[in-house]
Scaffold this motif. Structure first.
Motif, PDB file in Angstrom:
ATOM      1  N   ALA A  26     -18.781  -2.839  -2.834  1.00  0.00           N
ATOM      2  CA  ALA A  26     -18.216  -3.846  -1.946  1.00  0.00           C
ATOM      3  C   ALA A  26     -16.789  -3.499  -1.543  1.00  0.00           C
ATOM      4  O   ALA A  26     -16.396  -3.643  -0.376  1.00  0.00           O
ATOM      5  N   VAL A  27     -15.990  -3.023  -2.502  1.00  0.00           N
ATOM      6  CA  VAL A  27     -14.611  -2.625  -2.192  1.00  0.00           C
ATOM      7  C   VAL A  27     -14.598  -1.443  -1.218  1.00  0.00           C
ATOM      8  O   VAL A  27     -13.810  -1.411  -0.265  1.00  0.00           O
ATOM      9  N   ASP A  28     -15.491  -0.493  -1.434  1.00  0.00           N
ATOM     10  CA  ASP A  28     -15.575   0.655  -0.533  1.00  0.00           C
ATOM     11  C   ASP A  28     -15.940   0.211   0.879  1.00  0.00           C
ATOM     12  O   ASP A  28     -15.355   0.682   1.860  1.00  0.00           O
ATOM     13  N   PHE A  29     -16.896  -0.715   0.998  1.00  0.00           N
ATOM     14  CA  PHE A  29     -17.280  -1.216   2.315  1.00  0.00           C
ATOM     15  C   PHE A  29     -16.117  -1.951   2.966  1.00  0.00           C
ATOM     16  O   PHE A  29     -15.858  -1.801   4.165  1.00  0.00           O
ATOM     17  N   LEU A  30     -15.397  -2.750   2.182  1.00  0.00           N
ATOM     18  CA  LEU A  30     -14.281  -3.527   2.725  1.00  0.00           C
ATOM     19  C   LEU A  30     -13.165  -2.627   3.225  1.00  0.00           C
ATOM     20  O   LEU A  30     -12.584  -2.862   4.303  1.00  0.00           O
ATOM     21  N   LEU A  31     -12.842  -1.584   2.483  1.00  0.00           N
ATOM     22  CA  LEU A  31     -11.719  -0.714   2.851  1.00  0.00           C
ATOM     23  C   LEU A  31     -12.067   0.207   4.007  1.00  0.00           C
ATOM     24  O   LEU A  31     -11.223   0.504   4.851  1.00  0.00           O
ATOM     25  N   ILE A  54     -24.355  -7.436   5.309  1.00  0.00           N
ATOM     26  CA  ILE A  54     -23.041  -7.329   4.678  1.00  0.00           C
ATOM     27  C   ILE A  54     -22.018  -6.984   5.744  1.00  0.00           C
ATOM     28  O   ILE A  54     -22.200  -6.053   6.532  1.00  0.00           O
ATOM     29  N   ASP A  55     -20.982  -7.805   5.824  1.00  0.00           N
ATOM     30  CA  ASP A  55     -19.856  -7.532   6.707  1.00  0.00           C
ATOM     31  C   ASP A  55     -18.581  -7.649   5.877  1.00  0.00           C
ATOM     32  O   ASP A  55     -18.632  -7.743   4.644  1.00  0.00           O
ATOM     33  N   THR A  56     -17.442  -7.656   6.530  1.00  0.00           N
ATOM     34  CA  THR A  56     -16.181  -7.650   5.772  1.00  0.00           C
ATOM     35  C   THR A  56     -15.994  -8.922   4.954  1.00  0.00           C
ATOM     36  O   THR A  56     -15.482  -8.885   3.831  1.00  0.00           O
TER      37      THR A  56
END
Length: 647
Positions: A26-31, A54-56
């Motif tokens: 999740a952190v990788d997707f967010l960054l 899944i989005d930000t």
């Protein structure tokens, strides 16, 4: 017994590994902030299936939920070994975590509500794990009723959002245009549905009962994590699916948030149960988060995207910070409960000597939740006040009046929160032991101590280096408000500048260096530069030389001034003193009573009405066949008349 220990270790280590992996993804997707990822399964409603996305926004809350789950699982590897009924906890714990994750990933109303119910039912099962103790069964019953009421409100909200077409895909809902009346009704329903799970006043009555009833690592999840899933639900619907906000929405959310913050901390100041204190404190912090969301709605409705991004960042950052320090505090409460077998702080005292590591970490958590620098709680609340200070540019007079008033109530809540945790920590950990259990308490297991230590370090790091977290939130605020706060990590000395340096800035690193340098300088001056002569004497006894612990301040006496100022109005607090006449040897009697006004005025009458209606309807099952047929005939006539006069 060995099989139970192996099962405990297996379940919690497995959930720990899975939660860490999910949090990292999740952190990788967010960054990296790629485009949203969408998936579907042929399960659920016919011809519709289940849809996930899944989005930000969901990535941020997935990181929050799974970090909290990883911390709770790590703590539970040791704490769970003391669980008396592991069979009532282990089957539902992973399902509870799965339910929260599925809510965040759901991309249609059916999947969202199904996952929401899974989260509610599994958490109810965990609340009922110790159903034979005290009022735990009543707590589970009230929680189940409130959860059902909230789910019904969300169901009605999605029905209005889907419209006549009945397409429950979130993508289809975003494309619809809703009338102002419909949008306002959806907002109220979502505020009820999500607010009942988050703990907004007056929907909070279950929270001080259910959170303490669960095992401590589950209490940490429910208070620090599950309430944020409810915050996500409100943001997803009110700031994403519902379309452009109206300015009056902000007034509703701001008023509810401010009242929740003040009443939550006042109730915490009246409590003596350490876990109920923490649960009521969650109500206060949820109110602060909704104040930030209300400010974001106010700014967004007027096109002030930068200010909306500031308010939304403050709300999301406080949600994250609250998950850190509230999990830490519930872990500490679990350690204290395991050592003393008591939740009443009036029977504790002196635990700093018996549980020194837990005492240090609880002190860090208490400082963080009291919004004291350099810990993380200060940063998010300071950002919230910065958003309040931008409010004079809002054009509506209603907002010009309400926002400063809400800011004053938030400042009051912050001051009362500091008093609350000085009271809790001082009575529980300082002074002399008030019971034999407190005198014989021992430090908790190393797994639990390590989990508390890691969270205490994270609370400190998040307060010293908040710019890293603020920049990580930029993709979320950009998605919802089309703006984000200025990049913080590029500022010198890692200062955070919400708007511009000419207005305000804060540097947690410099504050930490200053506090550390001042403390070390004072210690050096006292021990090295002062007089070499050393005098020893008894500790300051506050004018009470009797070493008996009954001469100490109690939780009730500490909270008495606040109870007299606020409690007489908010809780209808009363005091009764029976002082014997001179010469009589019988003891004096002092009694203070605090009433739950919301329960007595709102929920108790509803419960009485339901009981009366149930008693009346219960008689209907004993009617004769003729009376049944007569009743059916009358009902049919009434329905036909209704159809005849319907326009």
């Amino acid at each position: 017994m060995s099989r139970a220990r192996h099962a405990i270790t297996l379940v919690y280590v497995s959930t720990l590994i899975i939660s860490v992996a999910a949090c990292a993804n999740a952190v990788d997707f967010l960054l990296t902030a790629p485009s949203p990822a969408i998936a579907g399964l042929p399960l659920g409603l016919p011809w519709v299936g289940s849809h996930f996305r899944i989005d930000t926004l969901s990535a941020f809350f997935l990181a929050l939920v799974n970090f909290g789950a990883a911390a709770a699982s790590f703590y539970a590897v040791g704490y769970g070994q003391h669980e008396e009924s592991p069979g009532r906890v282990l089957p539902f714990y992973p399902a509870f975590l799965a339910g929260m994750n599925l809510v965040l990933l759901a991309d249609d109303a059916f999947t969202f509500l199904l996952s929401w119910e899974l989260m509610s039912l599994t958490s109810w099962a965990l609340v009922m794990a110790h159903h034979k103790e005290g009022d735990n069964a009543r707590a589970g019953f009230i929680y189940l009723i409130m959860a059902s009421f909230g789910a019904a409100s969300l169901l009605l909200a999605f029905g209005l959002l889907a419209g006549a077409g009945g397409d429950y895909l979130f993508a289809s809902i975003r494309e619809l245009h809703h009338a102002d009346l419909t949008s306002g009704l959806v907002l109220v329903l979502v505020l009820i549905g999500a607010g009942s799970k988050a703990g907004l006043v007056p929907l909070h009555v279950w929270l001080p009962l259910a959170h303490p009833a669960a095992p401590s690592h589950v209490s940490a999840l429910m208070s620090g994590v599950m309430t944020k899933v409810a915050v996500y639900g409100f943001i997803r619907i009110a700031m994403d699916l519902l379309g452009a906000p109206q300015w009056w929405w902000a007034i509703v959310v701001l008023v509810v948030g401010a009242v929740t913050a003040v009443l939550g901390v006042l109730q915490a100041l009246m409590e003596k149960d350490i876990k109920r204190i923490l649960a009521c404190s969650t109500i206060e912090n949820i109110g602060i988060i909704f104040i930030g969301l209300g400010l974001a709605l106010a700014f967004a409705s007027n096109g002030f995207n930068a200010a909306a991004a500031l308010a939304l960042t403050a709300a999301l950052l406080h949600a994250l910070n609250h998950s850190f320090f509230k999990s830490l505090l519930f872990f500490g409460a679990g350690a204290v409960l395991g050592a003393t077998h008591d939740r009443n702080i009036e029977r504790m005292g002196g635990l700093i000597h018996r549980m020194p590591q837990t005492a240090v970490f609880m002190l860090a958590g208490s400082a963080a939740i009291s919004a004291l620098p350099p810990f993380n709680g200060f940063v998010s609340e300071w950002l919230m006040f910065q958003a309040v200070l931008v409010s004079p540019q809002l054009p509506q007079w209603g907002l010009k009046f309400f926002v400063p008033a809400v800011g004053a109530m938030m400042a009051l809540a912050a001051a009362l929160a500091a008093a609350c945790f000085v009271r809790m920590y001082g009575v529980a950990f300082l002074g002399r032991p008030r019971s034999q259990e407190a005198r014989e308490a021992n430090e908790t297991d190393q797994w639990s101590v390590t989990a508390m230590g890691l969270l205490a370090i994270i609370c400190l790091l998040a307060g010293i280096l908040p710019g890293v977290l603020i920049d990580a939130l930029a993709p979320v605020t950009t998605t919802l408000t089309s703006a984000h706060m200025p990049v913080q990590t590029s500022d010198p000395w890692l200062s955070i500048v919400p708007i511009s340096e000419s207005r305000s800035s804060y540097n947690g690193l410099l504050v930490f260096i200053f506090i550390s340098f001042s403390a070390m300088t004072a210690a050096f001056a006292i021990h090295r530069l002062a007089s070499k002569s050393l005098r020893r004497s008894a500790a300051w006894d506050c004018g009470y030389p009797d070493p008996s612990p009954i001469t100490q301040y109690t939780a009730a006496s500490f909270g008495q001034p606040i109870r007299r100022v606020f409690g007489t109005t908010v809780f209808r607090a009363t005091e009764h003193v029976d002082m014997p006449a001179p010469g009589l040897t019988r003891p004096a009697v002092y009694e203070a009573r605090v009433h739950d006004v919301i329960w007595e005025m709102l929920y108790a009458p509803i419960a009485s009405a339901v009981a009366i209606a149930s008693g009346f309807l219960n008689k209907m099952q004993f009617l004769t066949i003729r009376r049944f047929l007569s009743l059916v005939f009358v009902a049919l006539v009434v329905l036909l008349l209704g159809l005849a006069i319907w326009p």
